[in-house]
Each structure stands twice: as C-alpha cells, then as structure tokens.
Design an enzyme around this catalytic site. Structure first.
Site, PDB file in Angstrom:
ATOM      1  N   TYR A 146       3.012  44.126  22.388  1.00 52.78           N
ATOM      2  CA  TYR A 146       4.443  44.025  22.700  1.00 52.78           C
ATOM      3  C   TYR A 146       4.999  45.445  22.865  1.00 52.78           C
ATOM      4  CZ  TYR A 146       9.263  42.373  22.342  1.00 52.78           C
ATOM      5  OH  TYR A 146      10.575  42.087  22.606  1.00 52.78           O
ATOM      6  N   THR A 164       7.231  47.328  21.820  1.00 57.76           N
ATOM      7  CA  THR A 164       7.669  48.163  20.695  1.00 57.76           C
ATOM      8  C   THR A 164       6.537  48.570  19.769  1.00 57.76           C
ATOM      9  OG1 THR A 164       8.193  46.201  19.366  1.00 57.76           O
ATOM     10  CG2 THR A 164       9.969  47.142  20.702  1.00 57.76           C
ATOM     11  N   LYS A 165       5.325  48.085  20.000  1.00 57.01           N
ATOM     12  CA  LYS A 165       4.196  48.472  19.151  1.00 57.01           C
ATOM     13  C   LYS A 165       3.790  49.917  19.451  1.00 57.01           C
ATOM     14  CE  LYS A 165       3.629  44.452  17.103  1.00 57.01           C
ATOM     15  NZ  LYS A 165       4.821  43.729  17.582  1.00 57.01           N
ATOM     16  N   ASN A 166       2.991  50.503  18.544  1.00 59.70           N
ATOM     17  CA  ASN A 166       2.519  51.871  18.764  1.00 59.70           C
ATOM     18  C   ASN A 166       1.803  51.998  20.105  1.00 59.70           C
ATOM     19  OD1 ASN A 166       3.299  51.862  16.034  1.00 59.70           O
ATOM     20  ND2 ASN A 166       1.825  53.455  15.526  1.00 59.70           N
TER      21      ASN A 166
END
Length: 375
Positions: free
Chosen positions: A185, A187-189
């Site tokens: 997704y 917003t993940k790292n």
C-alpha cells in the site's frame, strides 16, 4: 509550520524520471499483468527477506487471503491472532468461514503477548494457525511463537504487512514462520502506486498452489485444479516496486534516524508520554525496527491530537477500536474488558509524523508542540 504525517511527493520527486520510464515501458509492452516485471520483483523480494518463494498479489489483504486458502483454512477452523491490528488480519480468516481467536498484546511492543498466546493455545488445541503481526515495523517474539507452533503442530503465518525489511535474530520478517505476507500500500516503507502485496513461503508445493490460486486456480490455462480468485498483481505496480526496492534500506534507516531524534528530543522534557521500545536494538541487526509508524502512548491522547492538528501537525490513531469490539465481530461473543492491553493501546496510542524526508526543523516543532500541550 505544516508537518504532514507523511509526504509521498518528497520520495517521488528524485525517482520520477526513472519511474515514468519504467511505467512507459510496461505501457509500450502491453504486458500489463504478471510478466517479467513481476518475476523480477518476486525474486528480488524473496532474496531480500530470505524466503524461498515469493508470489505477487493484488493487495496485502489478497496475499493473506490466498495463503489461507492454499492452506485449506475454512469453516470450523480456529486461527489465533491479535485484536490490535489492521482489520484484514482477522477479516481474511472470517471470510473463509473460519473463526478468529483473539489473544491480547504485549504492552511494550504492541505485538501479540507470548504468555497470553500460550494460555490461549492450551485451551484451543485444535487451532489451525497462529498469525503474529509485526506491528509498526518491529518483529514479534518469533523465537517463542515458532516454538509454540512446533509444540502444537500448527503453522505460524506472519502478518508482515508493515514490516518488509525488518529483522529478527531468526531472520527477515515474513520468512521466519511457515509463510508470511507483505503489503505494498502506498504508505508502507515500500509502497506501490496503488494496491499490491506479496506472499512469501518456504515450501515449494505451497508456492505452486498459491500461484495457481491467484489466477483462478489454474496451473494450465483454462484447467482449474482449485477454486481460486483474481489476485494477480499489475505489471505497473511491479515495475514501480522494482525501482523503489533498492532504496528501501536507506529509507528505513532514515525513519530510524528520525525515531532516534524524537526519542532524544522528547526525553529532554518531563513528559508523561511513553516512547516506542526497540527490543532488538542490541542484537546487531541493521533493521531491528523499520518504523512504518512512530507510536507513542499519550495521556489525554484525543486532546493532544486536537492540539497538534490546530498547530498544523499531522497524526493518526492506529487503531481506535480493537477488533473484538468491532460490530462485525460481535458474533464471536467477546466483551469489552477481555483484552485490556489492546483496549488500553487503542485509548492511548498516537502516530507522529515519520518519513525519511522529515526535517529536523519539522521534528523540533512537533516536539515543542507536544511539550507545550503538557505544560
């Protein structure tokens, strides 16, 4: 001053030209699903986390779902997990007709409590799986959890959706138990340009089955060995992730540096907040925590959040209502008070801005505003 919780544009800007070239190459090829970009990504992620096999999926949720399907999890089965996590961890279990059995969390790490897990396993000997969640980018106590899985003869399936790259003394997140999954997704790292995910596992036969299930259960085209689904990853998402993956360790180190800044700066003030604990910091692991989120426990949490919002500072509550108290899980029969640590975390936890491009000036402002609130 404005301090967003996350600003993806700052990550995108230096990679823009390369990303657009790769996206254009996929568009020109018109090989839009799976294909060479996905094969490249799967090999790279498997090598990166230390898994034998990696299978790209349409989302982290679908990655979990097709893994559970491949393992035959279904009606009447019980799967142990935490009520303090993203909804999909338990909803994928329930969607297959199985029963999520909740276990309280450790108050220090927010991850599943090993003593509570051991107690729950003792009264649920027919459980079909354990799902620890590596919440916020730090691995759960996998040595103890894997030992319990072996003791009871059930698989340990890692929800590593927030933890790609995180390390435990036993190995990389997702590749320690029988299988695990990641979310890409945005917003993940390591974030895609939309939804994407991946399953990793050690067993080749399981990997073969998962690959078929993501494509309607086909091994040979139009011959369906199993009932699967449409869980294919887009080639464009694979291309984007192939560009970004080489930068992941640098980005995670940047998040960790900003966590260190918060810890030092906030500790200078006599504040009632509790800072995150790095339980593997002395284990000699480069990615002992990757800080997908920087979570503090804060008295008067909602009032503090309102103060930060007024000051132009982004924040978020992960998660405001534990899963055992969600309306859709009322049929499980849990009551408020059964998982006190999960409930307390839901009342107290607050995510502060953390991303590699966050400036020292912005972080100083965040710290000053928190200190001002508690004066």
């Amino acid at each position: 001053m404005q301090v967003p919780l996350l600003d993806l544009k700052l990550q995108y800007a230096p990679l823009k030209a390369q990303l657009l070239r790769e996206i254009e190459a996929v568009a020109d090829s018109q090989a839009l699903l799976l294909g060479p970009q996905t094969e490249k990504l799967e090999k790279a992620v498997a090598d990166y986390c230390g898994a034998g096999h990696a299978i790209g999926a349409s989302s982290g949720t679908d990655a979990q779902l097709m893994l559970l399907m491949a393992l035959g999890i279904g009606p009447g089965d019980k799967v142990l997990t935490t009520p303090y996590t993203f909804f999909a961890t338990a909803s994928c279990v329930a969607r297959l007709g199985a029963t999520p059995v909740f276990v309280d969390i450790d108050p220090v790490t927010f991850n599943i409590s090993v003593p509570a897990l051991e107690t729950t396993l003792a009264r649920t000997p027919d459980a079909k799986g354990i799902i620890p969640v590596h919440l916020y980018g730090q691995c759960a106590d996998m040595e103890a959890i894997v030992a319990l899985g072996k003791k009871y003869g059930i698989p340990v399936l890692e929800d590593a959706a927030q933890a790609l790259g995180a390390r435990h003394p036993l190995g990389g997140a997702g590749a320690i138990g029988e299988a695990g999954w990641f979310s890409f997704y945005p917003t993940k790292n390591l974030g895609a340009f939309g939804d994407a995910g991946m399953v990793v596992c050690r067993d080749e036969k399981l990997a073969v089955k998962i690959r078929a299930l993501r494509n309607h259960g086909m091994e040979v085209r139009y011959y369906h060995k199993w009932i699967g689904g449409n869980f294919r990853i887009d080639a464009i998402q694979s291309a984007v992730l192939n560009v970004k993956l080489p930068h992941l360790d640098t980005w995670s180190a940047g998040r960790r540096a900003r966590a260190d800044f918060y810890r030092t700066a906030l500790s200078r003030h006599a504040l009632p907040i509790t800072l995150p604990t790095e339980v593997y910091a002395d284990a000699g692991l480069p990615n002992h925590h990757i800080y997908n989120q920087f979570i503090v426990r804060a008295p008067k949490r909602d009032e503090l959040r309102a103060h930060l919002t007024k000051a132009g500072i982004g924040s978020e509550i992960y998660y405001p209502l534990p899963l055992h108290m969600q309306e859709c899980f009322a049929y499980l029969g849990y009551e408020e008070g059964e998982f006190p640590e999960a409930e307390r975390a839901a009342r107290e936890s607050l995510a502060l801005p953390i991303f590699p491009e966050l400036t020292e000036e912005q972080q100083t402002y965040v710290v000053e505003q928190i200190a001002a609130f508690y004066r």
